[in-house]
Design a protein around this motif. Structure first.
Motif, PDB file in Angstrom:
ATOM      1  N   ASP A   1      16.498 -14.607  25.383  1.00 22.34           N
ATOM      2  CA  ASP A   1      16.354 -15.983  25.853  1.00 22.34           C
ATOM      3  C   ASP A   1      17.110 -16.922  24.910  1.00 22.34           C
ATOM      4  N   ASN A   2      16.960 -18.197  25.102  1.00 20.71           N
ATOM      5  CA  ASN A   2      17.745 -19.150  24.324  1.00 20.71           C
ATOM      6  C   ASN A   2      17.330 -19.233  22.861  1.00 20.71           C
ATOM      7  N   ASP A   3      16.189 -18.635  22.528  1.00 16.84           N
ATOM      8  CA  ASP A   3      15.749 -18.555  21.136  1.00 16.84           C
ATOM      9  C   ASP A   3      16.070 -17.193  20.529  1.00 16.84           C
ATOM     10  N   GLU A   4      16.892 -16.419  21.241  1.00 16.02           N
ATOM     11  CA  GLU A   4      17.311 -15.080  20.815  1.00 16.02           C
ATOM     12  C   GLU A   4      16.146 -14.108  20.729  1.00 16.02           C
ATOM     13  N   ASN A   5      15.212 -14.267  21.673  1.00 18.60           N
ATOM     14  CA  ASN A   5      14.063 -13.367  21.743  1.00 18.60           C
ATOM     15  C   ASN A   5      14.081 -12.557  23.035  1.00 18.60           C
TER      16      ASN A   5
ATOM     17  N   THR B   1      11.671 -11.612  25.721  1.00 19.66           N
ATOM     18  CA  THR B   1      10.348 -12.089  26.123  1.00 19.66           C
ATOM     19  C   THR B   1       9.440 -10.912  26.467  1.00 19.66           C
TER      20      THR B   1
ATOM     21  N   ALA C   1      16.777 -17.651  30.338  1.00 21.02           N
ATOM     22  CA  ALA C   1      15.538 -18.333  29.958  1.00 21.02           C
ATOM     23  C   ALA C   1      14.445 -18.167  31.015  1.00 21.02           C
TER      24      ALA C   1
END
Length: 270
Positions: free
Chosen positions: A16-20, A22, A257
């Motif tokens: 995702d946009n936080d480099e996680n 999910t 995302a």
């Protein structure tokens, strides 16, 4: 079809946009793997940047790295194979790049026998090179040293430029020397060994398993994903994808995302 193999890009796709990764995406991937499906990471990242993704997934899939030039096994920390640009080709490409894109900096990616092979300086750049990513890990060397050893890719960087514009200029001068691609529009071009792409890397892993392209689903979002999106039986572009990736894909899913990868995998596995 029920895919026999899943191959996914990492940045802008699996993460995702936080480099996680999910929880939903991790669950969908694990459900597929538990059902016996092969899962492959197909990324522009070098092997040394694969570890954080593996940690989040909770298992260590095979990885096609450097846009197909490197096959890496994170479970054993071993470089399985590498396709390189020769020093002669690197010198030719460097001359073209610096002549046609004034002010551009150069860097190369090299690999040794493992992800963090201390005997091989892996990301070396010309003096003053401006990294396109946060947390740069490059070592500055002279141009002569930069071009003194084979590399899995040459990076051409110009801060403030658009990668698409740079690619258009370089394409007028580079033919059989290498293949041009990019994974960000932030003024960074990646030149690969001729004929090498994420598609060739995935095929290298699939062939010994008897898995055909028709039985593979791929996910991606940028021009460096275009070859695998068009090659696979089902190529899926993310909702946030570059227009070239959208055009190459068979379908479009949600954004990175919005768990776009999971949304597709959940058709078969939950």
């Amino acid at each position: 079809m029920t895919p026999l193999m899943i191959a996914t890009d990492v940045d802008g796709t699996l993460l995702d946009n936080d480099e996680n990764v999910t929880a939903r995406t991790r669950s969908a991937v694990r459900a597929a793997v538990d059902a016996g499906v092969r899962f492959v990471l197909a990324t522009g990242r070098p092997p040394r940047w694969v570890g954080p993704v593996v940690d989040q997934l909770g298992f260590a899939p095979m990885a096609v790295c450097a846009n197909g030039a490197v096959i890496y096994d994170p479970s054993t920390d071993r470089i399985v194979s590498a396709r390189t640009l020769s020093t002669d080709v690197l010198a030719m490409l460097a001359e073209i790049a610096t002549r046609t894109i004034p002010g551009a900096g150069l860097a190369v990616e090299r690999v040794g026998s493992s992800a963090h092979d201390a005997a091989t300086p892996q990301f070396v750049s010309s003096p003053g090179y401006e990294h396109a990513w946060l947390n740069p890990d490059n070592t500055e060397v002279s141009i002569e040293d930069l071009l003194s050893a084979p590399a899995v890719k040459l990076l051409v960087r110009k801060a403030g430029a658009r990668s698409a514009d740079m690619a258009e200029v370089l394409a007028q001068h580079i033919g059989t020397e290498g293949d041009i691609t990019y994974s960000t529009n932030n003024g960074l071009i990646e030149i690969m060994p001729l004929g090498i792409s994420k598609a060739t890397g995935i095929e290298e892993l699939a062939r010994p398993l008897g898995v055909d392209a028709a039985d593979i689903v791929t996910f991606g979002d940028m021009p460096n994903d275009v070859p695998m999106l068009g090659w696979a039986g089902l190529g899926v572009a993310m909702g946030n994808a570059h227009p070239d990736a959208l055009a190459a894909a068979d379908e479009v899913t949600g954004t990175n995302a919005e768990d776009g990868v999971a949304r597709v995998l959940e058709r078969w596995w939950r």
